[in-house]
Design an enzyme around this catalytic site. Structure first.
Site, PDB file in Angstrom:
ATOM      1  N   LYS A 296       0.834  -1.213   0.000  1.00  0.00           N
ATOM      2  CA  LYS A 296       0.000   0.000   0.000  1.00  0.00           C
ATOM      3  C   LYS A 296       0.864   1.256   0.000  1.00  0.00           C
ATOM      4  O   LYS A 296       0.671   2.155  -0.828  1.00  0.00           O
ATOM      5  CB  LYS A 296      -0.898  -0.006   1.234  1.00  0.00           C
ATOM      6  CG  LYS A 296      -1.455   1.349   1.623  1.00  0.00           C
ATOM      7  CD  LYS A 296      -2.161   1.285   2.959  1.00  0.00           C
ATOM      8  CE  LYS A 296      -2.521   2.636   3.502  1.00  0.00           C
ATOM      9  NZ  LYS A 296      -1.459   3.285   4.309  1.00  0.00           N
TER      10      LYS A 296
ATOM     11  N   CYS B 239      -5.023   8.365   8.926  1.00  0.00           N
ATOM     12  CA  CYS B 239      -5.427   7.775  10.207  1.00  0.00           C
ATOM     13  C   CYS B 239      -5.244   8.755  11.366  1.00  0.00           C
ATOM     14  O   CYS B 239      -4.254   9.483  11.418  1.00  0.00           O
ATOM     15  CB  CYS B 239      -4.596   6.526  10.479  1.00  0.00           C
ATOM     16  SG  CYS B 239      -5.103   5.138   9.479  1.00  0.00           S
TER      17      CYS B 239
ATOM     18  N   ASP C  34       3.517   0.480  12.102  1.00  0.00           N
ATOM     19  CA  ASP C  34       2.259   0.012  11.500  1.00  0.00           C
ATOM     20  C   ASP C  34       1.918  -1.421  11.901  1.00  0.00           C
ATOM     21  O   ASP C  34       0.830  -1.904  11.574  1.00  0.00           O
ATOM     22  CB  ASP C  34       2.331   0.109   9.970  1.00  0.00           C
ATOM     23  CG  ASP C  34       2.474   1.546   9.503  1.00  0.00           C
ATOM     24  OD1 ASP C  34       2.220   2.462  10.306  1.00  0.00           O
ATOM     25  OD2 ASP C  34       2.855   1.761   8.325  1.00  0.00           O
TER      26      ASP C  34
ATOM     27  N   ARG D 296      -9.358   0.723   3.607  1.00  0.00           N
ATOM     28  CA  ARG D 296      -8.401   1.679   3.025  1.00  0.00           C
ATOM     29  C   ARG D 296      -7.056   1.027   2.752  1.00  0.00           C
ATOM     30  O   ARG D 296      -6.307   1.479   1.892  1.00  0.00           O
ATOM     31  CB  ARG D 296      -8.180   2.857   3.988  1.00  0.00           C
ATOM     32  CG  ARG D 296      -9.301   3.887   3.976  1.00  0.00           C
ATOM     33  CD  ARG D 296      -8.896   5.129   4.761  1.00  0.00           C
ATOM     34  NE  ARG D 296      -7.490   5.393   4.566  1.00  0.00           N
ATOM     35  CZ  ARG D 296      -6.615   5.656   5.546  1.00  0.00           C
ATOM     36  NH1 ARG D 296      -7.003   5.716   6.780  1.00  0.00           N
ATOM     37  NH2 ARG D 296      -5.351   5.882   5.268  1.00  0.00           N
TER      38      ARG D 296
HETATM   39  C1  EPZ Z   1       3.999   6.888   6.506  1.00  0.00           C
HETATM   40  O1  EPZ Z   1       3.321   8.019   7.028  1.00  0.00           O
HETATM   41  C2  EPZ Z   1       2.960   5.795   6.373  1.00  0.00           C
HETATM   42  N1  EPZ Z   1       1.890   6.255   5.493  1.00  0.00           N
HETATM   43  C3  EPZ Z   1       2.411   5.443   7.758  1.00  0.00           C
HETATM   44  O2  EPZ Z   1       1.577   4.314   7.605  1.00  0.00           O
HETATM   45  C4  EPZ Z   1       3.549   5.062   8.707  1.00  0.00           C
HETATM   46  O3  EPZ Z   1       3.046   4.890  10.002  1.00  0.00           O
HETATM   47  C5  EPZ Z   1       4.629   6.147   8.722  1.00  0.00           C
HETATM   48  O4  EPZ Z   1       5.055   6.461   7.356  1.00  0.00           O
HETATM   49  C6  EPZ Z   1       5.879   5.749   9.503  1.00  0.00           C
HETATM   50  O5  EPZ Z   1       6.416   4.566   8.967  1.00  0.00           O
HETATM   51  C7  EPZ Z   1       2.089   6.245   4.172  1.00  0.00           C
HETATM   52  O6  EPZ Z   1       3.131   5.854   3.667  1.00  0.00           O
HETATM   53  C8  EPZ Z   1       0.957   6.701   3.334  1.00  0.00           C
HETATM   54  P1  EPZ Z   1       6.324  10.033   8.481  1.00  0.00           P
HETATM   55  P2  EPZ Z   1       4.007   9.457   6.957  1.00  0.00           P
HETATM   56  O7  EPZ Z   1       6.412  11.290   7.701  1.00  0.00           O
HETATM   57  O8  EPZ Z   1       4.858   9.533   5.767  1.00  0.00           O
HETATM   58  C9  EPZ Z   1       6.982  13.308  11.952  1.00  0.00           C
HETATM   59  C10 EPZ Z   1      -0.346   3.023   7.719  1.00  0.00           C
HETATM   60  O9  EPZ Z   1      -0.845   2.462   8.725  1.00  0.00           O
HETATM   61  N2  EPZ Z   1       6.984  14.299  10.853  1.00  0.00           N
HETATM   62  O10 EPZ Z   1       7.385   9.001   8.307  1.00  0.00           O
HETATM   63  O11 EPZ Z   1       2.928  10.455   7.150  1.00  0.00           O
HETATM   64  C11 EPZ Z   1       5.616  12.675  12.162  1.00  0.00           C
HETATM   65  O12 EPZ Z   1       4.813  13.483  12.995  1.00  0.00           O
HETATM   66  C12 EPZ Z   1       0.155   4.443   7.819  1.00  0.00           C
HETATM   67  O13 EPZ Z   1      -0.210   2.472   6.619  1.00  0.00           O
HETATM   68  C13 EPZ Z   1       7.280  15.627  11.137  1.00  0.00           C
HETATM   69  O14 EPZ Z   1       7.513  16.003  12.284  1.00  0.00           O
HETATM   70  O15 EPZ Z   1       4.898   9.380   8.277  1.00  0.00           O
HETATM   71  C14 EPZ Z   1       5.982  11.335  12.774  1.00  0.00           C
HETATM   72  O16 EPZ Z   1       6.193  11.501  14.142  1.00  0.00           O
HETATM   73  C15 EPZ Z   1      -0.251   5.120   9.077  1.00  0.00           C
HETATM   74  N3  EPZ Z   1       7.281  16.517  10.112  1.00  0.00           N
HETATM   75  C16 EPZ Z   1       7.315  10.989  12.103  1.00  0.00           C
HETATM   76  O17 EPZ Z   1       7.825  12.219  11.583  1.00  0.00           O
HETATM   77  C17 EPZ Z   1       7.043  16.151   8.811  1.00  0.00           C
HETATM   78  O18 EPZ Z   1       7.078  17.017   7.920  1.00  0.00           O
HETATM   79  C18 EPZ Z   1       7.226   9.981  10.973  1.00  0.00           C
HETATM   80  O19 EPZ Z   1       6.248  10.418  10.027  1.00  0.00           O
HETATM   81  C19 EPZ Z   1       6.767  14.807   8.542  1.00  0.00           C
HETATM   82  C20 EPZ Z   1       6.742  13.889   9.581  1.00  0.00           C
END
Ligand code: EPZ
Length: 419
Positions: free
Chosen positions: A22, A118, A306, A398
């Protein structure tokens, strides 16, 4: 309203094919708009709601999207007419934000709804914005829409303050057609990040280092269509491995990359689960009593956030005390209240769930509070005594294709009902 009804107590047995990832597919579909000539034929795409949403946004942008099979799409972006990806669909999901990087790269302009996804804690996009600005774009946010525009994009050195999957991928997309070289440091190394880099390279991009801490992107003049197959889903595979262990079953997963599953396998082995790896298969079976363990989530190659919610259901049913420390998201323990309705003994303190295993979970009416919480409920339902009814299953749809059919094929008593 649809619900899943599960009668627990059956050990899962048999073979199950894992779908394409996904979190790779939801980036690869937006990335396909980078092809100004030719068509992208993308295979192994999971048939899930997030993908359907992206297909609709591609249509709004003027791409031709044709379904060649259940898991194959042909995307022709050569006659795109719009840089405005604002639709009712975008704000429902997270990955719509990949249209920002892709549109900015190809057209130097993008308008996209601020992403949903989510409810697992604050989900800022400051690192994405910092990256776009470093490449020369102006970014503004008004009325829930993010607008990004540049005269031209010029390669830059970008050091991310946090390891972010989304920011890493979005900046790879934005930099592929920029002038000169972009260096991204402190990047995410997840298999889906590497897969997106491989897809971009198949289109003619020059992306090196994906899978390490530093990615270098040399801008090229244009990108063209290609044939590509999405990497197997690490998280769907992890979910089925945990379900097999939780039901004390014997399940072989096919279409997997065992290397991507090492952190999950290691924890299952620590609990007493047997794991046998093949080239692209993994067998999970249980022949002894399992015991509690401690888990801390972290970016790849660490234990994936995840998968911690499904793991919580398994740990609720094994002997001893377990801890799950969630380090990525600030409120990803919402499934705990639902598990407690089924008799689980769990206390949440800050980001830590303290789980005291019980030998008896009992069926109840519970809610899928988010995607992976939904998977956790399914696993709890599979082990519980009696009947479990899961509502709000749109979250599950989803991200998990045909979840009830897949579990049914392994012998589970699960069905989708209208209530
Ligand atoms: C991706 O989300 C995945 N979603 C998430 O999977 C997954 O939990 C996550 O990566 C971590 O592996 C998709 O790929 C669509 P991040 P993403 O940016 O990219 C902080 C699922 O269940 N952060 O790696 O949104 C953030 O708050 C979903 O399939 C900032 O501070 O996650 C978090 O604490 C849920 N500023 C950490 O980094 C930013 O600009 C990691 O977030 C971006 C992120």
């Amino acid at each position: 309203m649809e619900r899943l009804v599960i009668k627990g107590g059956t050990a899962l047995k048999g073979e199950i094919e894992i779908n394409g990832a996904k979190n790779a597919a939801v980036a690869i579909l937006p990335a396909a708009i980078l092809a100004s000539s030719g068509e992208c034929v993308i295979d192994n795409i999971p048939n899930i709601e997030d993908v359907h949403c992206l297909e609709r946004i591609l249509g709004v942008l003027g791409c031709e999207v044709e379904k060649l099979g259940e898991n194959t799409l042909k995307i022709n972006a050569t006659k795109m007419t719009s840089v405005n990806a604002c639709t009712e669909h975008g704000s429902r999901m997270r990955a719509s934000y990949y249209f920002i990087g892709a549109l900015l790269s190809r057209f130097k302009e993008a308008r996209v709804d601020l992403p949903g996804g989510c409810p697992i804690g604050v989900r800022p996009i400051d690192q994405h914005i910092k990256g776009f600005e470093a490449l020369g774009a102006k970014v503004s946010i008004e009325h829930g829409t993010i607008s990004v525009k540049a005269e031209k994009l010029v390669g830059a050195n970008i050091f991310f303050d946090v390891v972010s999957v989304g920011a890493t991928i979005n900046l790879m997309l934005a930099a592929t057609l920029a002038e000169g070289t972009t260096t991204l440091e402190n990047v995410a190394k997840e298999p889906h990040v590497v897969d997106v880099a491989n897809f971009l390279n198949s289109m003619g991009a020059d992306v090196k280092g994906a899978g390490t801490d530093v990615i270098r992107i040399k801008g090229v003049k244009d990108l063209k269509g290609c044939n590509y197959s999405v990497v197997p889903d690490q998280i769907e595979a992890g979910t089925f491995m945990i379900a097999a262990a939780a039901t004390k079953g014997d399940v072989t997963l096919t279409n997997v990359i065992p290397k991507h599953l090492e952190s999950i396998s290691a924890k299952l082995i620590e609990m007493g689960v047997n794991i046998e790896e093949g080239d692209d298969t993994i067998r999970v079976f249980v022949d002894k009593q399992l015991k509690g363990i401690n888990i801390k989530t972290s970016p790849y190659p660490g234990f994936p956030t995840d998968v911690q919610q499904p793991m919580c259901s398994l740990l609720s049913s094994v002997e001893g005390r377990s801890l799950i420390v969630e380090t990525i998201w600030e409120s990803r323990h919402q499934h705990v209240d639902e598990l407690k309705k089924m008799g689980a003994s769990i206390k949440v303190e800050g980001r830590t769930a303290i789980i005291d295993g019980t030998d008896k979970l009992t069926g109840a009416v519970v809610k899928a509070t988010d995607l992976r919480a939904g998977a956790a409920m399914v696993i709890a339902g599979l082990i519980a005594e009696g009947s479990t009814e899961i509502c709000s299953i749109e979250h599950i749809d989803r991200g998990y294709p045909r979840i009830e059919e897949k579990f049914k094929s392994l012998g589970a008593n699960i069905s989708r009902v209208q209530r």
